[in-house]
Design an enzyme around this catalytic site. Sequence first.
Site, PDB file in Angstrom:
ATOM      1  CB  THR A  97      15.535  -3.129   7.901  1.00  0.00           C
ATOM      2  OG1 THR A  97      15.775  -4.451   7.415  1.00  0.00           O
ATOM      3  CG2 THR A  97      16.783  -2.318   7.682  1.00  0.00           C
ATOM      4  CB  ILE A  98      15.627  -7.849  11.017  1.00  0.00           C
ATOM      5  CG1 ILE A  98      15.110  -8.521   9.743  1.00  0.00           C
ATOM      6  CG2 ILE A  98      14.530  -7.655  12.027  1.00  0.00           C
ATOM      7  CD1 ILE A  98      14.805 -10.003   9.942  1.00  0.00           C
ATOM      8  CG  ASP A  99      16.692  -7.477   5.747  1.00  0.00           C
ATOM      9  OD1 ASP A  99      16.611  -8.544   6.366  1.00  0.00           O
ATOM     10  OD2 ASP A  99      15.874  -7.128   4.873  1.00  0.00           O
ATOM     11  N   GLY A 153       0.796  -1.220   0.000  1.00  0.00           N
ATOM     12  CA  GLY A 153       0.000   0.000   0.000  1.00  0.00           C
ATOM     13  C   GLY A 153       0.824   1.263   0.000  1.00  0.00           C
ATOM     14  CG  HIS A 183       8.225 -14.227   9.110  1.00  0.00           C
ATOM     15  ND1 HIS A 183       8.254 -15.037   7.999  1.00  0.00           N
ATOM     16  CD2 HIS A 183       8.027 -12.973   8.649  1.00  0.00           C
ATOM     17  CE1 HIS A 183       8.059 -14.303   6.917  1.00  0.00           C
ATOM     18  NE2 HIS A 183       7.924 -13.043   7.287  1.00  0.00           N
TER      19      HIS A 183
HETATM   20  O1  F6P Z   1      13.138  -6.761   5.066  1.00  0.00           O
HETATM   21  C1  F6P Z   1      12.900  -7.508   6.192  1.00  0.00           C
HETATM   22  C2  F6P Z   1      12.548  -8.925   5.850  1.00  0.00           C
HETATM   23  O2  F6P Z   1      12.388  -9.623   7.048  1.00  0.00           O
HETATM   24  C3  F6P Z   1      13.513  -9.660   4.914  1.00  0.00           C
HETATM   25  O3  F6P Z   1      14.670 -10.120   5.556  1.00  0.00           O
HETATM   26  C4  F6P Z   1      12.633 -10.757   4.408  1.00  0.00           C
HETATM   27  O4  F6P Z   1      13.126 -11.247   3.183  1.00  0.00           O
HETATM   28  C5  F6P Z   1      11.319 -10.066   4.237  1.00  0.00           C
HETATM   29  O5  F6P Z   1      11.307  -9.001   5.150  1.00  0.00           O
HETATM   30  C6  F6P Z   1      10.126 -10.948   4.479  1.00  0.00           C
HETATM   31  O6  F6P Z   1       8.966 -10.221   4.205  1.00  0.00           O
HETATM   32  P1  F6P Z   1       7.499 -10.738   4.537  1.00  0.00           P
HETATM   33  O7  F6P Z   1       7.293 -10.549   6.017  1.00  0.00           O
HETATM   34  O8  F6P Z   1       6.630  -9.868   3.715  1.00  0.00           O
HETATM   35  O9  F6P Z   1       7.458 -12.179   4.174  1.00  0.00           O
END
Ligand code: F6P
Length: 362
Positions: A138-140, A78, A284
Amino acid sequence: MSRRIGILTGGGDAPGLNAVIRAVVKHAVGQKRWQVIGIEDAFNGLLQTPPRLFDLTPRSCQGLLHRGGTMLGTTNRGNPFAWKMPDGTVVDRGAELAARVREEGLEGLIVIGGDGTQDIGWRLMRDHGIPVIGVPKTIDNDLESTDFTFGFWSAVEVATEALDRLHTTAESHDRVMLLEVMGRTAGWIALYAGVAGGADCIAIPELPYDPDRFADKIRMRRARGRHFTLIVVAEGARPKVGERLPSEVAHGQGNIQAGGAAQTLARLLAERMPIESRVTVLGHLQRGGSPTPFDRVLATRFGSAAVDLVEQDGWGNLVRLDNGSITHIPLEQVAGAPRHVSPDHELIQTARSVGIEFGTAS
Ligand code: F6P
């Protein structure tokens, strides 16, 4: 002077979001007697009729510091500037969003999110004059603008614990254990968790790998009497040639759901040598749960600094961690700039120096 500001969280959640919200509310409402209005589900809460907003008070933020997720809700779908209507058409709702901010009497917004969310915040300010302050998340850990994002070390801790657990069972059964961690385009979680968890091999998106090198590493370990191997695979890691990840599918509004990176590597290894392998996809689990102390502290510093910026009329900036200090930079310099692991990053060199194989010569 009493002020009234909005706050929202956008993109994927990360441990520490609630700690930022709490710090903003404690500092702005508790200390300065301003009003802070929570906006639900990123910018979407402002685009609903009636808008989904609520007053945040120190009391409503009690017990938040250690709680994962975000009390405001979030979404990575969105984009108000490219809003998908039920009939499939895409419209720009930027002006409508700005009008809602004004109607609600909000002086400006504190926007907590990753590059996509910061990009939306910046466009709202540049094109529609809505004052915005960004807080990186971001966790990344793949944002160029800050040394670390909160949530990253919490994810690394989960991945490291998973490796510790896999280590013992791998050793008992003489297995090759592959752990897939998050990171579609950046391998920071894989790199840090791999080093912290004593992985033998790490595969990251920035270094497309040659599976023969990983197979050789397994053989060398066996020759030394080590009959198990631990491999960390970022979800965006792929071999140098020929393969596409099996479950890479488009979903939502352009988001890519990664998957299958560790399975792919397990298959490529099995084609080269007899191995008994098992794949664990952490998914997750890396995003849920309590933030680590480092992330709680960083989130609190970011939240407090964002309120200080509002007070100084420092709109249009993103707070950040810069060589250990909290500073800020203009949002226009950061929106959309990802940070990848450079092949000559110091931690890659350190990892190589202790024998970790990346599937590439350099
Ligand atoms: O960008 C954060 C993240 O957790 C990435 O590491 C992962 O690829 C993505 O989000 C997963 O996204 P979603 O929660 O939409 O599956």
